[in-house]
Motif scaffolding. Sequence first.
Motif, PDB file in Angstrom:
ATOM      1  N   SER A   1       8.972 -32.959  11.866  1.00 19.85           N
ATOM      2  CA  SER A   1       7.479 -33.553  11.563  1.00 19.85           C
ATOM      3  C   SER A   1       6.597 -33.656  12.862  1.00 19.85           C
ATOM      4  O   SER A   1       5.591 -33.832  12.622  1.00 19.85           O
ATOM      5  N   GLY A   2       7.408 -33.680  13.912  1.00 20.86           N
ATOM      6  CA  GLY A   2       6.613 -33.917  15.134  1.00 20.86           C
ATOM      7  C   GLY A   2       6.509 -35.476  15.620  1.00 20.86           C
ATOM      8  O   GLY A   2       6.081 -35.879  16.846  1.00 20.86           O
ATOM      9  N   SER A   3       6.906 -36.289  14.682  1.00 23.65           N
ATOM     10  CA  SER A   3       6.945 -37.491  15.165  1.00 23.65           C
ATOM     11  C   SER A   3       7.742 -38.173  16.248  1.00 23.65           C
ATOM     12  O   SER A   3       7.397 -39.245  17.034  1.00 23.65           O
ATOM     13  N   THR A   4       8.889 -37.474  16.640  1.00 26.47           N
ATOM     14  CA  THR A   4       9.727 -37.816  17.837  1.00 26.47           C
ATOM     15  C   THR A   4      10.012 -36.628  18.628  1.00 26.47           C
ATOM     16  O   THR A   4      10.683 -36.656  19.623  1.00 26.47           O
ATOM     17  N   ASN A   5       9.319 -35.608  18.406  1.00 20.91           N
ATOM     18  CA  ASN A   5       9.167 -34.392  19.326  1.00 20.91           C
ATOM     19  C   ASN A   5       8.406 -34.518  20.469  1.00 20.91           C
ATOM     20  O   ASN A   5       7.248 -34.479  20.301  1.00 20.91           O
ATOM     21  N   GLN A   6       8.879 -34.560  21.649  1.00 21.15           N
ATOM     22  CA  GLN A   6       8.370 -35.148  22.880  1.00 21.15           C
ATOM     23  C   GLN A   6       7.792 -33.808  23.526  1.00 21.15           C
ATOM     24  O   GLN A   6       7.283 -33.862  24.887  1.00 21.15           O
ATOM     25  N   SER A   7       8.069 -32.477  23.267  1.00 20.53           N
ATOM     26  CA  SER A   7       7.718 -31.315  23.969  1.00 20.53           C
ATOM     27  C   SER A   7       6.143 -31.143  24.266  1.00 20.53           C
ATOM     28  O   SER A   7       5.571 -31.450  23.273  1.00 20.53           O
ATOM     29  N   ASP A   8       6.066 -30.612  25.409  1.00 17.76           N
ATOM     30  CA  ASP A   8       4.714 -30.281  25.895  1.00 17.76           C
ATOM     31  C   ASP A   8       4.357 -28.789  25.784  1.00 17.76           C
ATOM     32  O   ASP A   8       3.278 -28.416  26.259  1.00 17.76           O
ATOM     33  N   LEU A   9       5.455 -27.977  25.181  1.00 14.80           N
ATOM     34  CA  LEU A   9       5.395 -26.592  25.218  1.00 14.80           C
ATOM     35  C   LEU A   9       5.225 -26.039  23.887  1.00 14.80           C
ATOM     36  O   LEU A   9       5.525 -26.797  22.830  1.00 14.80           O
ATOM     37  N   PRO A  10       4.448 -24.913  23.858  1.00 15.93           N
ATOM     38  CA  PRO A  10       4.110 -24.350  22.466  1.00 15.93           C
ATOM     39  C   PRO A  10       5.684 -23.979  21.866  1.00 15.93           C
ATOM     40  O   PRO A  10       6.399 -23.207  22.466  1.00 15.93           O
ATOM     41  N   GLY A  11       5.980 -24.425  20.441  1.00 14.75           N
ATOM     42  CA  GLY A  11       7.061 -24.119  19.982  1.00 14.75           C
ATOM     43  C   GLY A  11       8.274 -24.776  20.525  1.00 14.75           C
ATOM     44  O   GLY A  11       9.477 -24.588  20.199  1.00 14.75           O
ATOM     45  N   GLY A  12       8.238 -25.776  21.568  1.00 16.58           N
ATOM     46  CA  GLY A  12       9.326 -26.454  22.077  1.00 16.58           C
ATOM     47  C   GLY A  12       9.960 -27.679  21.290  1.00 16.58           C
ATOM     48  O   GLY A  12       9.014 -28.371  20.575  1.00 16.58           O
ATOM     49  N   VAL A  13      11.208 -27.916  21.415  1.00 14.57           N
ATOM     50  CA  VAL A  13      11.484 -29.238  20.935  1.00 14.57           C
ATOM     51  C   VAL A  13      12.269 -29.925  21.793  1.00 14.57           C
ATOM     52  O   VAL A  13      13.247 -29.651  22.531  1.00 14.57           O
ATOM     53  N   LEU A  14      11.934 -31.216  22.056  1.00  8.88           N
ATOM     54  CA  LEU A  14      12.349 -32.015  22.994  1.00  8.88           C
ATOM     55  C   LEU A  14      12.889 -33.556  22.382  1.00  8.88           C
ATOM     56  O   LEU A  14      12.150 -34.010  21.946  1.00  8.88           O
ATOM     57  N   GLN A  15      14.276 -33.598  22.475  1.00  9.24           N
ATOM     58  CA  GLN A  15      14.502 -34.647  21.981  1.00  9.24           C
ATOM     59  C   GLN A  15      14.841 -35.615  23.132  1.00  9.24           C
ATOM     60  O   GLN A  15      15.702 -35.464  24.101  1.00  9.24           O
ATOM     61  N   ARG A  16      14.347 -36.848  23.152  1.00 11.88           N
ATOM     62  CA  ARG A  16      14.094 -37.837  24.016  1.00 11.88           C
ATOM     63  C   ARG A  16      15.559 -38.233  24.634  1.00 11.88           C
ATOM     64  O   ARG A  16      16.457 -38.358  23.914  1.00 11.88           O
ATOM     65  N   SER A  17      15.683 -38.283  25.975  1.00 12.06           N
ATOM     66  CA  SER A  17      17.082 -38.238  26.361  1.00 12.06           C
ATOM     67  C   SER A  17      18.292 -37.412  26.335  1.00 12.06           C
ATOM     68  O   SER A  17      19.205 -37.808  26.597  1.00 12.06           O
ATOM     69  N   ASN A  18      17.889 -36.372  25.723  1.00  6.78           N
ATOM     70  CA  ASN A  18      18.915 -35.426  25.474  1.00  6.78           C
ATOM     71  C   ASN A  18      18.656 -33.972  25.724  1.00  6.78           C
ATOM     72  O   ASN A  18      19.245 -33.712  26.954  1.00  6.78           O
ATOM     73  N   ILE A  19      17.938 -33.254  25.180  1.00 10.17           N
ATOM     74  CA  ILE A  19      17.608 -31.764  25.517  1.00 10.17           C
ATOM     75  C   ILE A  19      16.060 -31.430  25.103  1.00 10.17           C
ATOM     76  O   ILE A  19      15.476 -31.774  24.304  1.00 10.17           O
TER      77      ILE A  19
ATOM     78  N   SER B   1       6.504 -31.347  32.618  1.00 11.03           N
ATOM     79  CA  SER B   1       6.482 -32.753  33.002  1.00 11.03           C
ATOM     80  C   SER B   1       7.213 -33.614  31.885  1.00 11.03           C
ATOM     81  O   SER B   1       7.800 -34.908  32.191  1.00 11.03           O
ATOM     82  N   ALA B   2       7.255 -33.113  30.503  1.00 12.45           N
ATOM     83  CA  ALA B   2       7.966 -33.884  29.541  1.00 12.45           C
ATOM     84  C   ALA B   2       9.309 -33.870  29.809  1.00 12.45           C
ATOM     85  O   ALA B   2       9.918 -34.822  29.366  1.00 12.45           O
ATOM     86  N   THR B   3       9.796 -32.921  30.393  1.00 11.67           N
ATOM     87  CA  THR B   3      11.275 -32.998  30.709  1.00 11.67           C
ATOM     88  C   THR B   3      11.898 -34.037  31.266  1.00 11.67           C
ATOM     89  O   THR B   3      12.845 -34.790  31.343  1.00 11.67           O
TER      90      THR B   3
END
Length: 941
Positions: A43-61, A82-84
């Motif tokens: 849903s995007g509520s916890t996806n911290q990625s700043d890249l198109p189509g990226g998925v960033l799980q905080r403190s993980n990957i 920068s989000a990484t």
Amino acid sequence: MNAVEIEEAISKLAEEAFDAEGFPYAFLEAFGNKATTIQRLKSGSTNQSDLPGGVLQRSNIHIQVCKEGEVPAALAELRESSATAKHKAKFILATDGKTFEAENLGDGGTVVCDYPDFHNHFGFFLPLAGITTVKQISENAFDIKATGRLNRLYIELLKDNPDWATEARREDLNHFMARLIFCFFAEDTDIFHNVGLFTATIEQMSARDSSNTHEVISEMFRAMNTPVRHEGTLDNRYREAAGIRPWANGFPYVNGGLFSESVEVPRFSKIARSYLLHVGGLDWTKINPDIFGSMIQAVADDEERGALGMHYTSVPNILKVLNPLFLDDLRARLQEAGDNARKLLNLRQRMARIRVFDPACGSGNFLVIAYKEMRKIEAEINMRRGEADIRSVIPLTNFRGIEIRHFSCEIARLALIIAEYQCNVLYRGQQLALAEFLPLEAANWITCGNALRIDWLSVCPPTEKGVKNRSEDLIETLLNQAEIDFENEGGETYICGNPPYLGSTWQTDGQKSELKAIFAARTKNWKSLDYVAGWFIKAADYGTHTRSSAAFVSTNSICQGAQVPILWPLIFASGHQISFAHTSFKWANLASHNAGVTVTIVAISNHPNKWRRLFSVADDDSTIEKQIEFINAYLVPGQDVIVSPLSKPADERGLMEWGNKPTDGGNLFLTPDERDAVVSESPKATRFIKRFLGAQEFIRGEQRYCLWIEDAERAEAEAIPELKRRITEVAKMRAESKAAETRPAAAFPHRFRQIQSIAGIYSLVVARVSSENREYLPIGLEDNLTIIGDRNFALYDAPLWNMALIASRLHWVWIGTVCVRLEMRFSYSNTLGWNTFPVPTLTEQNKADLTRCAEDILLAREAHFPATIADLYDPETMPADLRAAHERNDETLERIYIGRRFKNDTERLEKLFELYTQMTAAEKKAPQKAETRRKRHEAKN
């Protein structure tokens, strides 16, 4: 999820058609992320990625799926994002469905492979599931993969063969599994002279409906149990006499006990046959006996199966035991020998007589690592002597073990056999290794039985003459007993391992009876000992018959508190001393969320070197080694000393007393609401109600009140109905108590059963039990209107500089060493902790400086009101000003001790034990001098 379950999920994902949009979420789900977590990312509520189509799980990957051919560029983009950095991603991963690339941002490790092969690197990503891992697992996932496949096969066979699941037949099933593992290894390493022979024969000769699968396997087992030679030459007479089917005749003679006796095989369903072929399709050349044995042992254990893959112990940790025990010395002798052929030969001959004995061997990890390390040294000797092809002089039968679980015994022996073959291939070449491998030796050198009931001398006799079994429990002792004579008169024996720990609270009746049989005649206090103490005293007993050294991984509690004066005088009396030790550290395995247990390593020897080795962990997790003359039972540099309780301090510090004990059935206590209700109805009750401070009230700031009625006030208090009711209930509860010491207290139900004291002005309060995670012991200052409960200790009206002593790191270290532990928590003792705490003679200036430090600590706490002790001393959130106040306190106190700050806790303990030795020596001299003066006086008169 455990490591095996994760591997299965990742393998399934790799087999599915690539879904560019869904891959990041499927990947995270395979590592145990819950559906709700995945949904929030989608849903995007916890996806911290700043890249198109990226998925960033905080403190993980941070994951990105890119266009075909753009994986390297996408990985670089993830790295520079920068989000990484902002969201502390541990890994970055890019894929286009054809290529797969990832990087561990912590250590720089990388994975680059074709997309369908990424499942082979799942170990690289185990930290995503909170699972600690090691290099061997990260680089080679085979052992976990094989464990998972074998586990599915094992469970399916239990379903199809319920009679094999009974206790009477489970041993047969375990033996069958050991045979399978050998066959899978043998067919892939050319031991069967035809790669894939075992699996291919099952696939070709057994029906697809699995109706005869068990018969096909049984026939192959019969072949492997039937010789192909007669009087040293190839001869088919035995195979012909046995009627071995032509299609099974290609299997070599193996036996060595592995295929002897019954060759009965459980029946297979179609699913079980499919699992079997799947397992056989793995590349068994990748098996690592260091890892595989400890994982596969859980397959056959109902209680451990849920923890599959979490039993692996890292090679570096095992070497923390084996290196200082004897391997370091062998390597040092190798270095000294240089290219001197005679010295090298002497060292090789010495190694041929070394016995390594693990009396709690499990699946053989310690024995396998010891064998492989010794073969490495031997190979270097042979190379320097120009004898690279010479046969090893190190016999497997010198690596002995005792293990209570039958399947683990099977796996331990099999792991050693595999290790021997792999070493032969590595150091002598595959041709020579194959030529000498079969048939296996029939010797059985891993004993199945209870190590605390078996006479160790019967399992690992010190000389070729052997030792008669002296155990009273002959039936258990002789079960599958190893009965091999040694041909190494005068060799060295090294005992090692990781025995079960189990504190007294968690021991079964059977385990308690085992300790009783060992200790009851030696000490009346044996019930307080951890289960592992049995192994230490058995090792000491063994050493009274032969020259030996032993090193065990143990709970650190056997070197702390009340267990020290029970266990260690017995060990020292046997002629053993501590030869090396490793102070507390995490015994890492594949446990999830860093659940590795905190342990020590302690070695005892009846012939220790002049310089003992003491290892500890530095703040940066590096290992510090000190070479010292003596290590005492608390694992501190210094002579043997046992800290004994003192009834009062030897100096002018305050007397620490227990808090007051109610024994009231809860009737003398009131919640804040109950207090308000009583006072509202009877305002005169106010004078009889005081604030009460138990453990939770002190640490967590909870509010509770108690009735506090002096004898002369009883009649007045009982005039208040609610107080009268409560006092009556106390009298009834005490009168009916089963405890004889409680019933007399029914005569004074208006007051606590045991009243120690109350403060004139204030009390210094110390919690009896507190978390070891806090960097300082909880101590507080309370007014004279507060009643201190018996879950705390109190110093009534003691000088405030006493607080500076108790709040110091020095005192924290002392308590953690000499007092009892409840699990890992500190259990404070006034007689064993406070009264024995060594303090130099304090000047008036010292006391003034320490008083100011205590005041600064109290003021820093006050600045954060209403934060509780639990809030203030959380190591992650401790306020900076409070930490600074404690640092000043430590600085001030430690300068009184040695003129500077101590470097670490080991140095602190070394000084404290030095002072304790001086203190106790002075106390012993004082009565002696008094007696001498008395005798002189009597003689003069």
